[in-house]
Design an enzyme around this catalytic site. Structure first.
Site, PDB file in Angstrom:
ATOM      1  N   CYS A 115      -1.440  -6.588  -5.787  1.00  0.00           N
ATOM      2  CA  CYS A 115      -2.314  -6.316  -6.936  1.00  0.00           C
ATOM      3  C   CYS A 115      -1.536  -6.007  -8.217  1.00  0.00           C
ATOM      4  O   CYS A 115      -2.060  -6.159  -9.319  1.00  0.00           O
ATOM      5  CB  CYS A 115      -3.250  -5.151  -6.624  1.00  0.00           C
ATOM      6  SG  CYS A 115      -4.217  -5.471  -5.150  1.00  0.00           S
ATOM      7  N   HIS A 260      -6.870  -3.083 -12.756  1.00  0.00           N
ATOM      8  CA  HIS A 260      -7.030  -3.918 -11.574  1.00  0.00           C
ATOM      9  C   HIS A 260      -8.370  -3.579 -10.936  1.00  0.00           C
ATOM     10  O   HIS A 260      -8.809  -2.430 -10.980  1.00  0.00           O
ATOM     11  CB  HIS A 260      -5.881  -3.667 -10.583  1.00  0.00           C
ATOM     12  CG  HIS A 260      -6.131  -4.352  -9.284  1.00  0.00           C
ATOM     13  ND1 HIS A 260      -6.223  -5.710  -9.212  1.00  0.00           N
ATOM     14  CD2 HIS A 260      -6.372  -3.879  -8.040  1.00  0.00           C
ATOM     15  CE1 HIS A 260      -6.499  -6.053  -7.958  1.00  0.00           C
ATOM     16  NE2 HIS A 260      -6.594  -4.954  -7.233  1.00  0.00           N
ATOM     17  N   ASN A 290     -12.208  -8.392  -5.345  1.00  0.00           N
ATOM     18  CA  ASN A 290     -10.796  -8.137  -5.639  1.00  0.00           C
ATOM     19  C   ASN A 290     -10.031  -9.454  -5.515  1.00  0.00           C
ATOM     20  O   ASN A 290      -9.953 -10.025  -4.428  1.00  0.00           O
ATOM     21  CB  ASN A 290     -10.276  -7.093  -4.642  1.00  0.00           C
ATOM     22  CG  ASN A 290      -8.837  -6.687  -4.897  1.00  0.00           C
ATOM     23  OD1 ASN A 290      -8.126  -7.319  -5.683  1.00  0.00           O
ATOM     24  ND2 ASN A 290      -8.394  -5.635  -4.219  1.00  0.00           N
TER      25      ASN A 290
HETATM   26  O1  UT7 Z   1      -6.440  -3.968  -4.066  1.00  0.00           O
HETATM   27  C1  UT7 Z   1      -5.811  -3.181  -3.139  1.00  0.00           C
HETATM   28  C2  UT7 Z   1      -6.280  -1.829  -3.237  1.00  0.00           C
HETATM   29  N1  UT7 Z   1      -7.445  -1.615  -2.413  1.00  0.00           N
HETATM   30  C3  UT7 Z   1      -8.193  -0.574  -2.658  1.00  0.00           C
HETATM   31  O2  UT7 Z   1      -7.950   0.119  -3.599  1.00  0.00           O
HETATM   32  C4  UT7 Z   1      -9.359  -0.271  -1.723  1.00  0.00           C
HETATM   33  C5  UT7 Z   1      -9.490   1.214  -1.600  1.00  0.00           C
HETATM   34  N2  UT7 Z   1     -10.488   1.639  -0.650  1.00  0.00           N
HETATM   35  C6  UT7 Z   1     -11.810   1.448  -0.836  1.00  0.00           C
HETATM   36  O3  UT7 Z   1     -12.227   0.859  -1.824  1.00  0.00           O
HETATM   37  C7  UT7 Z   1     -12.764   2.045   0.176  1.00  0.00           C
HETATM   38  O4  UT7 Z   1     -12.048   2.873   1.059  1.00  0.00           O
HETATM   39  C8  UT7 Z   1     -13.540   0.980   1.000  1.00  0.00           C
HETATM   40  C9  UT7 Z   1     -14.550   0.273   0.097  1.00  0.00           C
HETATM   41  C10 UT7 Z   1     -12.603  -0.031   1.602  1.00  0.00           C
HETATM   42  C11 UT7 Z   1     -14.320   1.645   2.127  1.00  0.00           C
HETATM   43  O5  UT7 Z   1     -15.185   2.636   1.619  1.00  0.00           O
HETATM   44  P1  UT7 Z   1     -15.214   4.093   2.298  1.00  0.00           P
HETATM   45  O6  UT7 Z   1     -16.246   4.831   1.542  1.00  0.00           O
HETATM   46  O7  UT7 Z   1     -13.813   4.634   2.266  1.00  0.00           O
HETATM   47  O8  UT7 Z   1     -15.740   3.785   3.743  1.00  0.00           O
HETATM   48  P2  UT7 Z   1     -15.029   4.039   5.159  1.00  0.00           P
HETATM   49  O9  UT7 Z   1     -13.910   3.076   5.359  1.00  0.00           O
HETATM   50  O10 UT7 Z   1     -14.730   5.487   5.299  1.00  0.00           O
HETATM   51  O11 UT7 Z   1     -16.180   3.646   6.149  1.00  0.00           O
HETATM   52  C12 UT7 Z   1     -17.427   4.361   6.169  1.00  0.00           C
HETATM   53  C13 UT7 Z   1     -18.351   3.729   7.181  1.00  0.00           C
HETATM   54  C14 UT7 Z   1     -17.708   3.554   8.553  1.00  0.00           C
HETATM   55  O12 UT7 Z   1     -18.707   3.843   9.513  1.00  0.00           O
HETATM   56  P3  UT7 Z   1     -18.756   5.297  10.232  1.00  0.00           P
HETATM   57  O13 UT7 Z   1     -17.428   5.446  10.906  1.00  0.00           O
HETATM   58  O14 UT7 Z   1     -18.973   6.274   9.122  1.00  0.00           O
HETATM   59  O15 UT7 Z   1     -19.894   5.143  11.165  1.00  0.00           O
HETATM   60  C15 UT7 Z   1     -17.358   2.088   8.623  1.00  0.00           C
HETATM   61  O16 UT7 Z   1     -17.352   1.584   9.923  1.00  0.00           O
HETATM   62  O17 UT7 Z   1     -18.730   2.405   6.763  1.00  0.00           O
HETATM   63  C16 UT7 Z   1     -18.483   1.467   7.833  1.00  0.00           C
HETATM   64  N3  UT7 Z   1     -18.128   0.182   7.231  1.00  0.00           N
HETATM   65  C17 UT7 Z   1     -19.038  -0.738   6.907  1.00  0.00           C
HETATM   66  N4  UT7 Z   1     -20.364  -0.768   7.029  1.00  0.00           N
HETATM   67  C18 UT7 Z   1     -21.010  -1.877   6.580  1.00  0.00           C
HETATM   68  C19 UT7 Z   1     -16.896  -0.259   6.885  1.00  0.00           C
HETATM   69  N5  UT7 Z   1     -16.997  -1.480   6.325  1.00  0.00           N
HETATM   70  C20 UT7 Z   1     -18.306  -1.802   6.330  1.00  0.00           C
HETATM   71  C21 UT7 Z   1     -19.042  -2.927   5.878  1.00  0.00           C
HETATM   72  N6  UT7 Z   1     -20.369  -2.912   6.018  1.00  0.00           N
HETATM   73  N7  UT7 Z   1     -18.437  -3.974   5.288  1.00  0.00           N
END
Ligand code: UT7
Length: 333
Positions: A115, A260, A290
């Site tokens: 990125c 970004h 992204n």
């Molecule tokens: O460009 C490189 C840099 N990248 C970034 O900066 C990305 C940084 N991270 C993020 O943007 C966020 O962490 C994400 C968008 C990737 C994820 O959001 P989050 O609020 O951190 O969610 P999480 O990973 O903690 O997941 C929460 C829940 C989980 O379920 P449980 O364990 O709470 O039951 C996941 O299994 O959401 C679930 N989950 C989904 N549900 C529906 C994860 N992905 C999905 C999905 N659809 N696509």
């Protein structure tokens, strides 16, 4: 007088196929609501036919940048190509692009800074131009993510985030009153390398790819989302303030902020920490997801065409991504 470098033209290209959140929800368990709330993404672009590599997406973007600058393709004397999804493993996409542009003998340098790749590339172009080594350097960011995402429940946290696209800047000598590239700053910290990575095939392993790796999905990108989120929202404001200080400016001097785009919540938190008004912040994550190295040059090119930046505009840009790598820049157009 000391030479200064600047962006003299910009271009972008997005493949026409639009993939909505509902399209993804038809492939694996996710929902428009989850994706929109957690990321701000509503749709992204995917390539439609093989073979379409990062160099194919960069080609129209490069031509657009050269045309906007009023230069000819033959004026390009070096290519820098930032991508994490090169056409093939080697050689780099810059060589393919140079060939497609009809530029035999022109050097092509691929860089691997994810990125932050565009800002890292800009720093190389800036140094080349200021030293007099080259006069017109294409700095490209282009990605084809869609062919390498895990469209199953296992990979859904990553698969919903990424899209394909290309952005290009033609970097040349600054003329007149414009200061051009005022300051740039680059960082890396490999302690986070495996928090966002694609492991296989891996040359450190004998053999590079096994059936077990394949079954485990190690050929797909993986991410510790929360860890990356924490780092991004700390490092992006930090590098922004630092690079502004190097340029001798404050946030109030900035006309446009091009962060970004990894997550709308990250954009908003970073802008909030910097105290910059939302109307000065470029957001295109809703439409493209992204696009890694392509994101910042797409944002610059679209903003230029929409009249959000023009002669005299002071632009702040920052990035954070895999590596970890992060970077910032201030450019006066
Ligand atoms: O460009 C490189 C840099 N990248 C970034 O900066 C990305 C940084 N991270 C993020 O943007 C966020 O962490 C994400 C968008 C990737 C994820 O959001 P989050 O609020 O951190 O969610 P999480 O990973 O903690 O997941 C929460 C829940 C989980 O379920 P449980 O364990 O709470 O039951 C996941 O299994 O959401 C679930 N989950 C989904 N549900 C529906 C994860 N992905 C999905 C999905 N659809 N696509």
């Amino acid at each position: 007088m000391e030479k200064r470098a600047t962006i003299v033209g910009s271009g972008h290209y997005l493949p026409p196929k639009v993939v909505t959140n509902n399209d993804l929800a038809a492939m694996f368990p996710t929902s428009d609501e989850w994706i929109t709330q957690r990321t701000g993404i509503r749709e992204r672009r995917f390539i439609e036919e093989s073979p379409t590599g990062a160099s194919d997406l960069a080609l129209p973007a490069a031509k657009m940048a050269i045309e906007q600058a009023g230069r000819d393709i033959k004026d390009v004397d070096a290519i820098i190509f930032a991508t994490l999804s090169p056409d093939i493993n080697f050689p780099g996409s810059g060589c393919f692009l140079g060939h497609k542009l009809g530029l035999p003998g022109v050097p092509a340098l691929d860089i691997r800074n994810q990125c932050s790749g565009f800002i890292y590339g800009l720093s190389v172009a800036d140094a080349w131009i200021r030293s007099g080594m080259y006069r017109n350097v294409l700095v490209c960011g282009a990605e084809v993510h869609s062919t390498g995402l895990d469209f199953s429940e296992r990979g859904r946290d990553v698969a919903v985030l990424f899209g394909d696209g290309a952005g290009v800047a033609l970097v040349g000598e600054a003329t007149g009153d414009s200061k051009g590239i005022c300051a740039l700053e680059l960082h890396a910290d490999g302690s986070g390398a495996e928090d966002l990575c694609l492991l296989a095939p891996m040359s450190r392993n004998i053999p590079r790819l096994t059936q077990e790796m394949f079954d485990e999905g190690l050929h797909y990108p993986r991410m510790n989302g929360r860890q990356v989120f924490r780092w991004a929202t700390q490092k992006m404001p930090e590098v922004a303030m630092s690079v502004l200080a190097k340029a001798g400016l404050t946030i109030d001097d900035i006309d446009l902020f091009v962060p970004h785009q990894a997550n709308m919540r990250i954009n908003q938190m970073v802008a909030g920490k910097l105290g910059i008004a939302d109307e000065k912040v470029v957001h295109n994550i809703q439409r493209y997801g992204n696009t890694t190295a392509a994101t910042i040059p797409i944002g610059i090119s679209e903003s230029w065409r929409e009249g959000k930046l023009g002669p005299g505009s002071k632009v702040l840009t920052v990035a954070f991504g895999a590596g970890f790598t992060w970077a910032g820049g201030v450019i006066e157009f």
